[in-house]
Structures are given as C-alpha cells and as structure tokens.
Write a protein that holds these residues in place. Structure first.
Motif, PDB file in Angstrom:
ATOM      1  N   TYR A  75       0.751  -1.199   0.027  1.00 31.01           N
ATOM      2  CA  TYR A  75      -0.046  -0.073  -0.108  1.00 31.01           C
ATOM      3  C   TYR A  75       0.732   1.285  -0.037  1.00 31.01           C
ATOM      4  N   SER A  76       0.270   2.326  -0.400  1.00 34.17           N
ATOM      5  CA  SER A  76       0.879   3.530  -0.301  1.00 34.17           C
ATOM      6  C   SER A  76       0.085   4.802   0.397  1.00 34.17           C
ATOM      7  N   ALA A  77       0.525   5.885   0.621  1.00 34.55           N
ATOM      8  CA  ALA A  77      -0.191   6.754   1.333  1.00 34.55           C
ATOM      9  C   ALA A  77      -1.616   7.089   1.014  1.00 34.55           C
ATOM     10  N   GLN A  78      -2.031   6.663  -0.353  1.00 29.72           N
ATOM     11  CA  GLN A  78      -3.122   6.752  -0.861  1.00 29.72           C
ATOM     12  C   GLN A  78      -3.960   5.815  -0.596  1.00 29.72           C
ATOM     13  N   SER A  79      -3.445   4.673  -0.497  1.00 32.82           N
ATOM     14  CA  SER A  79      -4.278   3.279  -0.157  1.00 32.82           C
ATOM     15  C   SER A  79      -4.074   2.608   1.347  1.00 32.82           C
ATOM     16  N   GLU A  80      -3.433   3.684   2.230  1.00 32.95           N
ATOM     17  CA  GLU A  80      -3.057   2.974   3.487  1.00 32.95           C
ATOM     18  C   GLU A  80      -4.653   2.717   4.336  1.00 32.95           C
ATOM     19  N   SER A  81      -5.627   3.662   3.881  1.00 29.79           N
ATOM     20  CA  SER A  81      -6.931   3.396   4.588  1.00 29.79           C
ATOM     21  C   SER A  81      -7.244   2.034   4.225  1.00 29.79           C
ATOM     22  N   ALA A  82      -7.175   1.574   3.131  1.00 24.62           N
ATOM     23  CA  ALA A  82      -7.740   0.270   2.737  1.00 24.62           C
ATOM     24  C   ALA A  82      -7.000  -0.835   3.317  1.00 24.62           C
ATOM     25  N   TRP A  83      -5.472  -0.480   3.517  1.00 24.28           N
ATOM     26  CA  TRP A  83      -4.448  -1.425   4.286  1.00 24.28           C
ATOM     27  C   TRP A  83      -5.262  -1.339   5.723  1.00 24.28           C
ATOM     28  N   ASN A  84      -5.635  -0.651   6.204  1.00 24.76           N
ATOM     29  CA  ASN A  84      -6.212  -0.499   7.616  1.00 24.76           C
ATOM     30  C   ASN A  84      -7.441  -1.234   7.720  1.00 24.76           C
ATOM     31  N   GLU A  85      -8.310  -1.130   6.746  1.00 30.42           N
ATOM     32  CA  GLU A  85      -9.458  -1.727   6.778  1.00 30.42           C
ATOM     33  C   GLU A  85      -9.417  -3.386   6.467  1.00 30.42           C
ATOM     34  N   SER A  86      -8.379  -3.395   5.698  1.00 29.95           N
ATOM     35  CA  SER A  86      -7.807  -5.128   5.641  1.00 29.95           C
ATOM     36  C   SER A  86      -7.813  -5.671   6.978  1.00 29.95           C
ATOM     37  N   GLY A  87      -7.170  -4.919   8.126  1.00 33.01           N
ATOM     38  CA  GLY A  87      -6.704  -5.659   8.981  1.00 33.01           C
ATOM     39  C   GLY A  87      -7.904  -5.601   9.921  1.00 33.01           C
ATOM     40  N   VAL A  88      -8.975  -4.757  10.024  1.00 35.31           N
ATOM     41  CA  VAL A  88     -10.130  -4.889  10.518  1.00 35.31           C
ATOM     42  C   VAL A  88     -11.108  -6.200  10.065  1.00 35.31           C
ATOM     43  N   GLU A  89     -10.888  -6.341   8.928  1.00 34.86           N
ATOM     44  CA  GLU A  89     -11.563  -7.583   8.128  1.00 34.86           C
ATOM     45  C   GLU A  89     -10.665  -8.930   8.528  1.00 34.86           C
ATOM     46  N   ALA A  90      -9.535  -9.039   8.376  1.00 33.03           N
ATOM     47  CA  ALA A  90      -8.761 -10.190   8.658  1.00 33.03           C
ATOM     48  C   ALA A  90      -7.991  -9.996   9.845  1.00 33.03           C
ATOM     49  N   ARG A  91      -8.493 -10.862  10.884  1.00 37.21           N
ATOM     50  CA  ARG A  91      -7.951 -10.625  12.086  1.00 37.21           C
ATOM     51  C   ARG A  91      -7.142 -12.020  12.649  1.00 37.21           C
ATOM     52  N   GLN A  92      -6.231 -11.734  13.539  1.00 41.45           N
ATOM     53  CA  GLN A  92      -5.366 -12.723  14.131  1.00 41.45           C
ATOM     54  C   GLN A  92      -6.056 -13.312  15.212  1.00 41.45           C
ATOM     55  N   LEU A  93      -7.025 -14.224  15.217  1.00 39.68           N
ATOM     56  CA  LEU A  93      -7.688 -14.816  16.436  1.00 39.68           C
ATOM     57  C   LEU A  93      -7.471 -16.226  16.822  1.00 39.68           C
ATOM     58  N   THR A  94      -7.236 -16.441  17.891  1.00 39.11           N
ATOM     59  CA  THR A  94      -7.536 -17.993  18.392  1.00 39.11           C
ATOM     60  C   THR A  94      -8.712 -18.177  19.030  1.00 39.11           C
ATOM     61  N   LEU A  95      -9.529 -18.610  18.392  1.00 39.76           N
ATOM     62  CA  LEU A  95     -10.867 -19.183  18.786  1.00 39.76           C
ATOM     63  C   LEU A  95     -10.904 -19.817  19.957  1.00 39.76           C
ATOM     64  N   GLY A  96     -11.657 -19.817  21.188  1.00 43.64           N
ATOM     65  CA  GLY A  96     -11.498 -20.313  22.439  1.00 43.64           C
ATOM     66  C   GLY A  96     -10.775 -19.427  23.362  1.00 43.64           C
ATOM     67  N   ASN A  97      -9.819 -18.579  23.089  1.00 43.46           N
ATOM     68  CA  ASN A  97      -9.414 -17.643  23.958  1.00 43.46           C
ATOM     69  C   ASN A  97     -10.370 -16.596  24.356  1.00 43.46           C
ATOM     70  N   PRO A  98     -10.699 -16.353  25.473  1.00 42.78           N
ATOM     71  CA  PRO A  98     -11.629 -15.635  25.946  1.00 42.78           C
ATOM     72  C   PRO A  98     -11.765 -14.134  25.428  1.00 42.78           C
ATOM     73  N   ASP A  99     -10.460 -13.569  25.570  1.00 46.02           N
ATOM     74  CA  ASP A  99     -10.156 -12.362  24.801  1.00 46.02           C
ATOM     75  C   ASP A  99     -10.383 -12.145  23.473  1.00 46.02           C
ATOM     76  N   HIS A 100     -10.126 -13.193  22.735  1.00 43.71           N
ATOM     77  CA  HIS A 100     -10.538 -13.042  21.175  1.00 43.71           C
ATOM     78  C   HIS A 100     -11.766 -13.286  20.857  1.00 43.71           C
ATOM     79  N   ASN A 101     -12.477 -14.098  21.786  1.00 45.32           N
ATOM     80  CA  ASN A 101     -13.806 -14.337  21.524  1.00 45.32           C
ATOM     81  C   ASN A 101     -14.545 -13.204  21.797  1.00 45.32           C
ATOM     82  N   ARG A 102     -14.124 -12.606  22.656  1.00 40.89           N
ATOM     83  CA  ARG A 102     -14.908 -11.154  22.944  1.00 40.89           C
ATOM     84  C   ARG A 102     -14.610 -10.033  21.837  1.00 40.89           C
ATOM     85  N   GLU A 103     -13.591 -10.300  21.229  1.00 38.15           N
ATOM     86  CA  GLU A 103     -13.161  -9.205  20.104  1.00 38.15           C
ATOM     87  C   GLU A 103     -14.085  -9.735  19.102  1.00 38.15           C
TER      88      GLU A 103
END
Length: 509
Positions: A75-103
């Motif tokens: 990404y570049s400065a012009q597409s950084e918002s889309a990169w940040n949005e991709s981090g909202v969509e694709a998350r590193q979560l361990t299901l079964g972990n209470p904190d990650h379940n809450r997220e």
C-alpha cells in the motif's frame, strides 16, 4: 447489497476466496475472517487488501508493485486506509481464547443485524480428526481423545451459530471426522445433533429455529431428532475431482440451512475431469536444489545424470531392459541451465498452452510466478525422485515398496523398509490424472508430491500445489516456504468454494 460472510478458522482464505469471487465479487462480502497462525493471517490480510482495492486502479497498482518486487509494502499513502480496513476484516484470533472471543463478538455485535442475510463459513482444525493425526496420537501412551481440545473446537463455530443464527452455514473438515471417536462415541454423530439443534447442544431450551444439515452431492438431509446412524455419513463427502478440481481431494462439507429458510437448491453438478498437466503445463521447468555441497546448475546436472546412468546400468544387469532404456533417456534429457525458482520467479515468454481455466488463474499484471521455488533435496533423494518419475512414466504407476525400488542405492535407511509399512513412501503425480490430495504434509518433505518430469527431479513447488488447489496466480502466500506449503495444503480449493457459493446464493436469493 452483497451477502455478508463470517469466515472462522480461515487459514489463507480459500473458502472465502471462492465466495468473494462469485459474480465478480458483488454477491458476497467478507465481514470478518479469523485465523490464528501468523503467516496464514498475513496471507489472509494481503488478499483482503487486494479485494478491497481491485476496483481502484491507483490503489491496485500498489498491490502489483509489491507482488512484482517494486515496493516493500503493498500500500501507499493513498491506499493506507484500505490497508487498515483489511486489518479490521482479517484478524489474527485464536478462537476459544476468551479475549479473542470477545473481540469477535464485538465485531459481530457492531456489524450484524438479526435480519441480515449472512453466511457463516469455515472448518475447525482437522489434526485431531485426520487419519494421519490419529495414527500419530495412538503412538502416544498418555493420549486420550477426551482430553484433546482440538476435538471440540467445532463448538466455537457452534457457539456463533447458537448466538447469531445465520440463515446458512458451510462447515468443512477432513474425511476422518466420520470415523473419529471420543469416549467410544462417533464424534460426527454428536456434531450432526449439535449443529441441527444449537440450543440443545448447550443444554438450553427455546423456540428458536434449528437447522437442516444437507449434503451438497446427494439428497441426504439430517434433521433434529433423527438418529444419526440411520443415514450414511459418506453422503456428506465431496470428491473434488468429480467437480473439475485437478485433485482427488475428499472432504466432508456440511450445508446448514435454518429451518425457517426454504432450501430448494441444485446440488453440485459433476464436471469433466481436470488433470495435473491441464493446470501446470505453462509453469516454467525448474531444477531442484542440492541440500549439501555446491548448489550450482552444473553440479546438479552432473549429480542427477550420474544417478540415472548408474540406475540404468543396474537395471540392465537385472534384466530390466525397458526400464534401463528409459532411465538412460531421462539422463540424456537432463538440461543444463534450469533455474531453481524463487519467491518471485521471472516470467519468460513461453510456447506452452495456457492452463485450463486461464481466466481464473492468470493475471497479466503479475510479471513473476509467485511462490515458484524448488526446495532442496539430498543427493540420495534426487536418485529416488529421478528413478520414481521415470518408472511412473513407463509403468503408469508410482513404484511401491522394496520390490519396485530394488535398484542399487534406492532403499531408504529404514529398519522396516521391507515390511510394507513404507510401501507408499514415494509417490509421483501424473500429468494425465488429477493429483492426489495436497495436504499440509507437503511442508515436511516432497516424497508424496514428486513432479512427473524426471528431468526436473524434484517435488512440487508452492505455486504448483496452489494451482492444484485452484488458487489464482495473484494469490501471494506469505511466510517462509514451509509455512506457505502448510497454508496451501490446509486450504479449501477456491474454485470448489466458488461452486458452493453459487448454491448458497440460490438459497438466499
């Protein structure tokens, strides 16, 4: 309005990719995808970013610059918002972990409404169910299935079904889940009962609708209150090669439809068989690497030719004239100057025919073959691979066990080599047949995935495995090569997921 997707245990995103590709990306949109392993999550996020910017030429240019090695970031400065949005969509979560379940729950609370059309997809980790995993567990004296939390990760998936009641869900797992037992009971029977009645699975009562569990290939349908033993569990197996996937991949896929949603749909329709040659014929040939000593194209060629000529002489002494002639032919055809590939392997003009489903695989904006790098092999394995591929081309089956590996220097250093236990230790993929199942084991060694061309004398690359799994060529796998192999081997073929998405769309239309 696209139908929302929640993708759990997403891996590198094969299942979500198929849904996202339907109707040129307008039918479905991934709301959130969750994956615990860091390299798979990196791949998942990068692909999320690609989907977000694919209709924005300026932002998409940054993605291609990254794939082509012209930029360190996608990404570049012009597409950084889309990169940040991709981090909202694709998350590193361990299901079964209470904190990650809450997220996860927080995202679903914020983004989903009860009346929304949406689909839950995914497949809980399969190590506890797979035949290989269970065989490994048997060798552990203290192992008890009841104490293995991996047997119960499907309950994290089930919890979302109970709490959120998606109109449709798609759950995928290995065939071994049909015979896996916990506490003497078949776990698949419990899974059917739980999925059809999510409230009852958690000891609750209520009047909310449950689910019908449909097969994608037969009329079989499990409903709450039925006896699971009354149906044939094999009816839920989808044999990918029957539907135009170039791989004999057999997986259990369950289609859950909420009981207040009509489920009149067309099941998967058989398609012509697609072979290995059909999808890898345009990929450039590579030489394997030498894992010790001088790794140069000249030294590699000398080593491989020496092995093949020696084997030809031994075959001649043992009266195997046709095999001897074929081994000599292979030796003479080993070329000098073959590259060994790279993370970004330069594309050269080629006279090879385009692959089957060229529009699905190819992207003219990618100047490289991504993830097309040969692994290193020991000299002794080069001898076996060259022999095995030559033997397979002559006899139309991979050599099995000590009887067909009887030439000098081929027997591995295993005490039980002649017991039959290692009969399938080496397996050649055939050009004119679907591949055998691409599994995560490909990350450990290449013995089960020997390239059919003996003059390349190697195992399949990540890109070749990805082609067999039907990942598009612009799907860039992140992490080291071992991690890339794991991601490809554990994924759902996106083209098969694309067909399943069409069925789900038909139900929700």
């Amino acid at each position: 309005m696209p139908i929302k997707i929640v993708d759990l245990f997403a891996g590198p995103g094969g299942l979500g990719e198929g849904f996202s590709a339907l109707s040129d990306g307008t039918a479905f949109r991934i709301l959130i995808s969750a994956e615990m392993e860091s390299s798979a999550h990196a791949t998942l996020r990068l692909r999320s970013f690609f989907r977000l910017v694919r209709n924005d030429p300026r932002a998409l240019a940054g993605y291609y610059a990254f794939c082509n090695g012209d930029a360190d970031l996608p990404y570049s400065a012009q597409s950084e918002s889309a990169w940040n949005e991709s981090g909202v969509e694709a998350r590193q979560l361990t299901l079964g972990n209470p904190d990650h379940n809450r997220e996860l729950d927080g995202v679903l609370d914020d983004k989903l409404r009860r009346q929304d059309k949406w689909v839950l997809i995914g497949g809980p980790p399969c190590q506890a169910y797979s035949l290989v995993g269970r065989s490994r567990n048997i060798g552990t004296a203290t192992y008890r299935p009841e104490d293995d939390p991996r047997h119960f990760l499907y309950k994290e998936y089930l919890r979302i079904i109970r709490d959120r009641r998606p109109p449709v869900f798609v759950m995928e797992n290995v065939k071994g889940i049909l015979s896996s037992r916990v506490g003497g009971k078949k776990i698949f029977h419990d899974i059917l009962r739980d999925l059809s009645d999510p409230d009852g699975a958690f000891g609750e009562t209520g009047s909310r609708p449950g689910y019908r569990i449909h097969s994608l290939v037969t009329e079989t349908c499990y409903k709450s209150g039925m006896e699971p033993a009354a149906i044939d569990p094999r009816d839920f197996i989808v044999r990918a090669e029957d539907f135009g996937i170039p791989q004999a991949r057999h997986r259990v896929i369950l289609l859950g439809v909420r009981t207040d949603v009509a489920a009149d749909f067309t099941r998967l329709s058989p398609r012509p068989e697609v072979h290995v040659r059909d999808v890898i014929r345009d990929l450039p040939p590579l030489r394997s690497r030498l894992s010790s000593g001088d790794d140069s194209a000249t030294e590699w060629r000398t080593t491989v030719r020496s092995h093949l000529f020696e084997l030809a002489e031994d075959a001649k002494l043992k009266g195997l004239g046709r095999l001897a002639a074929r081994l000599r032919q292979s030796a003479e055809q080993v070329r000098l100057g073959l590259p060994s590939g790279a993370l970004r392997c330069p594309r050269q003009k080629s006279s090879a025919d385009a692959p089957h489903l060229a529009d699905w695989y190819l992207d003219p904006n990618i100047r490289y073959w991504l993830n097309h790098e040969a692994r290193s092999h020991m000299s002794s394995d080069l001898r076996r691979y060259g022999y095995a591929a030559t033997y397979a081309a002559l006899h139309q089956h991979s050599p099995k066990g000590h009887a067909e590996f009887s030439l000098a220097g081929l027997a591995p250093n295993h005490e039980n080599w002649e017991s039959g236990k290692f009969a399938d230790r080496f397996r050649v993929q055939f050009y004119d047949a679907p591949a055998t199942t691409v599994t995560s084991h490909i990350a450990k060694d290449g013995h089960y995935f020997i390239h059919p061309d003996p003059t390349q004398c190697r195992s399949l690359t990540v890109r070749e495995a990805a082609r067999l799994q039907t990942f598009p060529d612009n799907y860039f796998f992140q992490g080291n090569r071992t991690q890339q192999y794991h991601q490809v081997g554990n994924a759902v073929p996106p083209r098969l997921a694309f067909m399943i998405a069409g069925i789900v769309k038909e139900i929700l239309k």
